[in-house]
Enzyme design. Sequence first.
Site: not given
Ligand SMILES: *Cc1c(COP(=O)(O)O)cnc(C)c1O
Length: 382
Positions: A50, A103, A175, A200
Amino acid sequence: MKDETRLTRLGRPHDERGQVNPSVARGSTMLAPSARELYDFPPGRVHYGRVGLETHQALREALTELQGGAGCALTSSGLMANTLSVLASVEAGGRILAADCIYGPVRNFLLTTMPKFGVKTEFFPPRMGAEIADLITDDVQAILLESPGSLTMEMQDIPAIAAVAREKGVITIIDDTWSAGLVLKPLQLGVDYAAQALTKYVGGHSDVLMGAVVARDEALFKRLQATERSFGFHTGPDDAYLALRGFRSMAVRMERSFASAMTIADWLKSRPETGRILHPAHPDHPDHALFQRDFTGGSGLFSVEFPGWDIPASERFLDALEIFGMGFSWGGYESLAIHCDPQLKRTRTEHTHDGALIRFAIGMEAPEDLIADLERGLAAVS
Ligand SMILES: *Cc1c(COP(=O)(O)O)cnc(C)c1O
């Protein structure tokens, strides 16, 4: 060494076989070599799958070293990279300060899940710096940043906020999906946890969902890892492999995406239909100076104002596009566009823009073809 070189080297296996990439290591059970080591295993030996095997380890090491952090936790999504950072930082009775441009799903987590654990959130105007000191009451435990923020692209003065927070014993979380930890180094600017969606730019091919949090120092990492392990979070080795594969080519993809985005932004700016170009690398952006001070490059995600457009006009524009797809992600090889107005949620501040806000994610296509596509879209509105 430059980051472009480090991207090709970090986390690579050092075994004598000479294999360039780590294997996709699958495994839940890990056998102990002796009864004594069942309960007294040496540091570094994985006692149960894990916690992740060598594919996870390679990705964690690569991300940690790229950011200059002390350690990394992998999460099953970018959203969870944010929620795990929050869970590691606060406790009942606490308060979170969050930039009003974060977000949307993170906002939702703060407003629906955290109150169940006795933690409140207050949103602050997203274009803030050291003045945040006035909002830091005794119960504030964490500050959440996103710069540039989702959709509206506002920026915070990251080092100024991190310095004030540190002085007051408040944990800062960013973030940092937009820069992918490549063109901005939030931990070097004093931030405690850098969370991002590997979904992303790191993944880069629209085929994997994953997230990561890199901690600035050892104590913060221990705290993060203890939280991760207590919840039982785990990610699959195939996904870790795909993320690491994307990591290797991220610099070239981002450079291309950024360069095409600037070409397209300049073209859009020359059109009578457009208002402000909200890309921090564009002089139109109100926080362009912060971008120039803190970032070493950019990415291909930006928003544009179209004064006078209503939602039906935005829909006509988007529906006429043939190369740009419509979808809620970005950072892949394919270009995307969405209209933002139906999902703009704010608590503390209004985002004032005349008309519609359209967000573009620029992929690997030739910018000439993308411009021709946008011309089609604009023609459908006029
Ligand atoms: C897409 C995104 C997320 C979330 O990512 P996921 O992998 O889709 O959960 C978080 N923060 C930002 C700024 C994003 O563009």
